[in-house]
Design a protein around this motif. Structure first.
Motif, PDB file in Angstrom:
ATOM      1  N   MET A  44       0.833  -1.273   0.199  1.00  0.00           N
ATOM      2  CA  MET A  44      -0.083  -0.002  -0.036  1.00  0.00           C
ATOM      3  C   MET A  44       0.839   0.960   0.119  1.00  0.00           C
ATOM      4  SD  MET A  44      -3.088  -0.789  -0.677  1.00  0.00           S
ATOM      5  CE  MET A  44      -3.516   0.947  -0.392  1.00  0.00           C
ATOM      6  N   MET A  45       1.998   1.270   0.742  1.00  0.00           N
ATOM      7  CA  MET A  45       2.875   2.360   0.652  1.00  0.00           C
ATOM      8  C   MET A  45       3.411   2.611  -0.690  1.00  0.00           C
ATOM      9  SD  MET A  45       2.264   3.612   3.732  1.00  0.00           S
ATOM     10  CE  MET A  45       3.251   4.799   4.136  1.00  0.00           C
ATOM     11  N   ASN A  46       3.813   1.824  -1.185  1.00  0.00           N
ATOM     12  CA  ASN A  46       4.497   1.512  -2.630  1.00  0.00           C
ATOM     13  C   ASN A  46       3.432   2.188  -3.539  1.00  0.00           C
ATOM     14  OD1 ASN A  46       6.941   0.886  -1.958  1.00  0.00           O
ATOM     15  ND2 ASN A  46       6.638  -1.225  -2.593  1.00  0.00           N
ATOM     16  N   LEU A  47       2.180   1.724  -3.487  1.00  0.00           N
ATOM     17  CA  LEU A  47       1.148   1.952  -4.446  1.00  0.00           C
ATOM     18  C   LEU A  47       0.597   3.472  -3.940  1.00  0.00           C
ATOM     19  CD1 LEU A  47      -1.110   1.064  -6.435  1.00  0.00           C
ATOM     20  CD2 LEU A  47      -2.731   0.997  -4.594  1.00  0.00           C
ATOM     21  N   ILE A  48       0.716   4.012  -2.935  1.00  0.00           N
ATOM     22  CA  ILE A  48       0.487   5.448  -2.396  1.00  0.00           C
ATOM     23  C   ILE A  48       1.810   6.334  -3.103  1.00  0.00           C
ATOM     24  CG2 ILE A  48       0.213   7.085  -0.686  1.00  0.00           C
ATOM     25  CD1 ILE A  48      -1.367   4.900   0.926  1.00  0.00           C
ATOM     26  N   ALA A  49       2.611   5.837  -3.076  1.00  0.00           N
ATOM     27  CA  ALA A  49       3.792   6.790  -3.357  1.00  0.00           C
ATOM     28  C   ALA A  49       4.030   7.004  -4.786  1.00  0.00           C
ATOM     29  CB  ALA A  49       5.321   5.873  -2.945  1.00  0.00           C
ATOM     30  N   GLU A  50       3.559   5.879  -5.407  1.00  0.00           N
ATOM     31  CA  GLU A  50       3.479   5.824  -7.174  1.00  0.00           C
ATOM     32  C   GLU A  50       2.416   6.506  -7.618  1.00  0.00           C
ATOM     33  OE1 GLU A  50       5.543   4.820 -10.523  1.00  0.00           O
ATOM     34  OE2 GLU A  50       6.191   4.192  -8.553  1.00  0.00           O
ATOM     35  N   GLY A  55       2.662   8.302 -10.899  1.00  0.00           N
ATOM     36  CA  GLY A  55       3.213   7.034 -11.617  1.00  0.00           C
ATOM     37  C   GLY A  55       1.886   5.935 -12.038  1.00  0.00           C
ATOM     38  N   LYS A  56       2.423   4.882 -11.708  1.00  0.00           N
ATOM     39  CA  LYS A  56       1.557   3.938 -12.448  1.00  0.00           C
ATOM     40  C   LYS A  56       1.256   2.811 -11.296  1.00  0.00           C
ATOM     41  CE  LYS A  56       3.685   4.241 -17.262  1.00  0.00           C
ATOM     42  NZ  LYS A  56       4.195   3.378 -18.086  1.00  0.00           N
ATOM     43  N   THR A  57       0.201   2.154 -11.708  1.00  0.00           N
ATOM     44  CA  THR A  57      -0.374   0.703 -10.593  1.00  0.00           C
ATOM     45  C   THR A  57       0.830  -0.304 -11.016  1.00  0.00           C
ATOM     46  OG1 THR A  57      -1.816   0.190 -12.344  1.00  0.00           O
ATOM     47  CG2 THR A  57      -2.711   1.697 -10.776  1.00  0.00           C
ATOM     48  N   ASP A  59       0.283  -3.270 -12.284  1.00  0.00           N
ATOM     49  CA  ASP A  59       0.026  -3.755 -13.708  1.00  0.00           C
ATOM     50  C   ASP A  59       0.209  -2.954 -14.942  1.00  0.00           C
ATOM     51  OD1 ASP A  59      -2.000  -1.886 -13.493  1.00  0.00           O
ATOM     52  OD2 ASP A  59      -3.620  -3.508 -14.078  1.00  0.00           O
ATOM     53  N   GLY A  60       0.993  -1.587 -14.497  1.00  0.00           N
ATOM     54  CA  GLY A  60       1.353  -0.662 -15.553  1.00  0.00           C
ATOM     55  C   GLY A  60       0.464   0.092 -15.959  1.00  0.00           C
ATOM     56  N   CYS A  61      -0.693   0.362 -15.592  1.00  0.00           N
ATOM     57  CA  CYS A  61      -1.768   1.443 -16.042  1.00  0.00           C
ATOM     58  C   CYS A  61      -1.659   2.718 -15.088  1.00  0.00           C
ATOM     59  CB  CYS A  61      -3.067   0.956 -15.857  1.00  0.00           C
ATOM     60  SG  CYS A  61      -3.436  -0.502 -16.603  1.00  0.00           S
ATOM     61  N   LYS A  62      -1.503   3.771 -16.179  1.00  0.00           N
ATOM     62  CA  LYS A  62      -1.214   5.146 -15.633  1.00  0.00           C
ATOM     63  C   LYS A  62      -2.614   5.584 -14.855  1.00  0.00           C
ATOM     64  CE  LYS A  62       0.665   9.380 -16.761  1.00  0.00           C
ATOM     65  NZ  LYS A  62       1.776   9.717 -16.296  1.00  0.00           N
TER      66      LYS A  62
END
Length: 62
Positions: A44-50, A55-57, A59-62
């Motif tokens: 979750m922290m990586n997703l929030i930061a990205e 950035g992207k999810t 799976d590579g979606c913007k």
């Protein structure tokens, strides 16, 4: 007196907006579960930061 219950027939349907389709909907409750040490907090922290930096999810979606 405040109404405590809402009849299902009175509920209006709305389209779901997605932050990360089909995993995380915007404005809805999302439950992330797993065993201790599986990396839920790290994910979750990586997703929030990205996402907060445009950035992207995963799976590579913007």
């Amino acid at each position: 007196m405040e109404q405590l219950l809402t009849l299902y027939s009175e509920v209006q349907s709305t389209d779901v907006r997605w932050l990360w389709y089909p995993f995380i909907a915007i404005g809805k409750i999302t439950l992330l579960q797993g065993d201790p040490g599986d990396g839920k907090s790290t994910m979750m922290m990586n997703l929030i930061a990205e996402l907060s930096t445009g950035g992207k999810t995963p799976d590579g979606c913007k």
